[in-house]
Design an enzyme around this catalytic site. Structure first.
Site, mmCIF file in Angstrom:
data_model
loop_
_atom_site.group_PDB
_atom_site.id
_atom_site.type_symbol
_atom_site.label_atom_id
_atom_site.label_comp_id
_atom_site.label_asym_id
_atom_site.label_seq_id
_atom_site.Cartn_x
_atom_site.Cartn_y
_atom_site.Cartn_z
ATOM 1 C CB CYS A 232 182.378 9.187 9.101
ATOM 2 S SG CYS A 232 182.356 8.890 10.846
ATOM 3 C CG HIS B 74 165.446 -6.697 15.496
ATOM 4 N ND1 HIS B 74 164.271 -6.904 16.160
ATOM 5 C CD2 HIS B 74 165.109 -6.789 14.327
ATOM 6 C CE1 HIS B 74 163.358 -7.303 15.427
ATOM 7 N NE2 HIS B 74 163.823 -7.427 14.191
ATOM 8 C CB CYS C 22 182.117 13.586 10.608
ATOM 9 S SG CYS C 22 180.637 12.524 10.822
ATOM 10 C CG ASN D 33 155.940 -16.115 24.469
ATOM 11 O OD1 ASN D 33 156.961 -15.418 24.475
ATOM 12 N ND2 ASN D 33 154.904 -15.391 24.125
ATOM 13 N N GLY E 267 160.326 -16.703 24.551
ATOM 14 C CA GLY E 267 160.144 -15.336 24.583
ATOM 15 C C GLY E 267 160.001 -14.392 23.755
HETATM 16 P P1 NAD Z 1 157.473 -8.843 22.291
HETATM 17 O O1 NAD Z 1 157.601 -7.490 23.309
HETATM 18 O O2 NAD Z 1 156.524 -8.348 21.082
HETATM 19 O O3 NAD Z 1 157.000 -9.819 22.887
HETATM 20 C C1 NAD Z 1 157.469 -10.615 23.893
HETATM 21 C C2 NAD Z 1 156.865 -12.039 24.302
HETATM 22 O O4 NAD Z 1 157.615 -12.539 25.400
HETATM 23 C C3 NAD Z 1 155.684 -11.537 24.642
HETATM 24 O O5 NAD Z 1 154.787 -12.409 24.047
HETATM 25 C C4 NAD Z 1 155.424 -12.010 26.061
HETATM 26 O O6 NAD Z 1 154.306 -12.824 26.661
HETATM 27 C C5 NAD Z 1 156.486 -12.891 26.440
HETATM 28 N N1 NAD Z 1 157.125 -12.889 27.473
HETATM 29 C C6 NAD Z 1 157.434 -11.835 28.477
HETATM 30 N N2 NAD Z 1 157.998 -12.152 29.340
HETATM 31 C C7 NAD Z 1 158.241 -13.670 29.462
HETATM 32 C C8 NAD Z 1 159.046 -14.547 30.407
HETATM 33 N N3 NAD Z 1 159.534 -14.181 31.384
HETATM 34 N N4 NAD Z 1 159.159 -16.011 29.666
HETATM 35 C C9 NAD Z 1 158.575 -16.277 28.527
HETATM 36 N N5 NAD Z 1 157.785 -15.244 27.898
HETATM 37 C C10 NAD Z 1 157.709 -13.904 28.112
HETATM 38 O O7 NAD Z 1 158.876 -9.076 21.919
HETATM 39 P P2 NAD Z 1 159.311 -9.603 20.682
HETATM 40 O O8 NAD Z 1 158.382 -10.455 19.923
HETATM 41 O O9 NAD Z 1 160.988 -9.944 21.000
HETATM 42 O O10 NAD Z 1 159.404 -8.199 19.468
HETATM 43 C C11 NAD Z 1 159.613 -6.855 20.093
HETATM 44 C C12 NAD Z 1 160.999 -6.290 19.480
HETATM 45 O O11 NAD Z 1 161.515 -5.616 20.536
HETATM 46 C C13 NAD Z 1 162.085 -7.041 19.133
HETATM 47 O O12 NAD Z 1 161.946 -7.023 17.871
HETATM 48 C C14 NAD Z 1 163.250 -6.710 19.994
HETATM 49 O O13 NAD Z 1 164.283 -6.087 19.031
HETATM 50 C C15 NAD Z 1 162.912 -5.629 20.910
HETATM 51 N N6 NAD Z 1 163.178 -5.558 22.106
HETATM 52 C C16 NAD Z 1 164.295 -5.959 22.619
HETATM 53 C C17 NAD Z 1 164.568 -6.119 23.928
HETATM 54 C C18 NAD Z 1 165.991 -6.537 24.299
HETATM 55 O O14 NAD Z 1 167.012 -6.681 23.806
HETATM 56 N N7 NAD Z 1 165.947 -7.210 25.602
HETATM 57 C C19 NAD Z 1 163.591 -5.671 24.792
HETATM 58 C C20 NAD Z 1 162.687 -4.939 24.591
HETATM 59 C C21 NAD Z 1 162.199 -5.092 22.885
#
Ligand code: NAD
Length: 258
Positions: free
Chosen positions: A132, A121, A157, A220, A194
């Site tokens: 550009c 992502h 640009c 998770n 996660g």
């Molecule tokens: P999501 O938000 O859908 O799910 C995150 C999962 O992590 C949840 O199921 C939650 O229960 C679990 N979780 C939260 N804290 C945790 C921990 N400490 N230990 C274990 N599990 C934990 O996120 P996703 O599935 O990654 O998808 C959402 C999109 O959000 C992604 O595609 C990503 O691009 C983007 N995103 C990225 C970031 C980042 O870069 N840190 C932050 C937020 C969202």
């Protein structure tokens, strides 16, 4: 805990491990995920984050940049024990690659080489000009987080600047997705850490691994649609769980456990 031991055993038995991460691996670094209580979607409208709205609507663009400015802490966030555990797998020579949905750069910051991190992502530390295609560091253009702050434009640009991340409605980087799919089909252990496994097409990738015979482990906090396929399933916090797992891995590799 039996599952911790079981994941440690899987790791020591495997040679080509892929770790697949989502927002949950970084919440212990202080970066909220999207869907959990208090997550980003409780404060912003996901509709503002489609590529169509971003390009056509200056208000949506401002909202997106405001969120980016608020999350200026992304630059200050530090890796947590889960990121370091994954980097340790690399040092042990077991890690094939990390496939991440995250945009926060924390795997690289923890010590995994950039070539081994497949970012599905994008990466929030960069911006790209939609005119550009010039790429520049986020910190050079990040506006203030106040309501009136204007969305920045390209210094070359005057084109629309977009953080170099995938918005809703955009296709994933084809080369990275292809490489992630290829590697998933060749690994012997696929560990999800996660991720809710609800965002597609990224969420298909674990099934390419299991379809080709790899074993699946999931760490998770909450259930995922693939829990039933996991050989080892741990509902717990990524940092805590992975620290314990790596302690057991070290003992096993030192021959203190069989
Ligand atoms: P999501 O938000 O859908 O799910 C995150 C999962 O992590 C949840 O199921 C939650 O229960 C679990 N979780 C939260 N804290 C945790 C921990 N400490 N230990 C274990 N599990 C934990 O996120 P996703 O599935 O990654 O998808 C959402 C999109 O959000 C992604 O595609 C990503 O691009 C983007 N995103 C990225 C970031 C980042 O870069 N840190 C932050 C937020 C969202």
């Amino acid at each position: 805990m039996q599952e911790i031991e079981s994941l440690a055993k899987l790791i020591t038995e495997s040679r080509r491990i892929i770790v697949f991460t989502g927002a949950g691996v970084s919440t212990e670094s202080g970066i909220p995920d999207f869907r959990s209580p208090g997550g980003v979607w409780t404060r912003y409208d996901p509709e503002d984050f489609t590529i169509e709205r971003f390009v056509s609507n200056p208000d949506s663009r401002r909202a997106f940049w405001r969120m980016s400015a608020e999350s200026g802490f992304l630059a200050r966030a530090e890796p947590n024990p889960a990121h370091y555990a994954i980097a340790e797998l690399d040092r042990l020579g077991r890690l094939d690659c990390v496939i991440t949905q995250n945009i926060d750069d924390l795997h690289q910051k923890a010590g995994v080489s950039s070539e081994k991190v497949l970012e599905l992502h994008g990466n929030m530390h960069w911006v790209v000009c939609l005119g550009c295609r010039r790429r520049s560091p986020m910190l050079d253009v990040l506006p203030g987080a106040d309501e009136e702050a204007e969305a920045p434009v390209c210094c070359e640009c005057q084109g629309i600047l977009k953080p170099d991340v995938i918005l809703f409605g955009e296709t994933l980087p084809v080369v990275t997705l292809k490489e992630a799919t290829r590697r998933a089909q060749m690994c012997d252990l696929f560990i999800v850490i996660g991720s809710a496994l609800l965002v597609y097409p990224a969420a298909y990738i674990p099934t390419y691994a299991t379809g080709a015979g790899a074993r699946l482990a999931i760490v998770n906090l909450t259930p995922t649609p693939l829990d039933h396929e996991a050989v080892t399933l741990i509902h717990g916090k990524a940092g805590e769980v992975m620290s314990s797992v790596m302690e057991r891995v070290r003992l096993r590799l030192a021959g203190d456990l069989s």
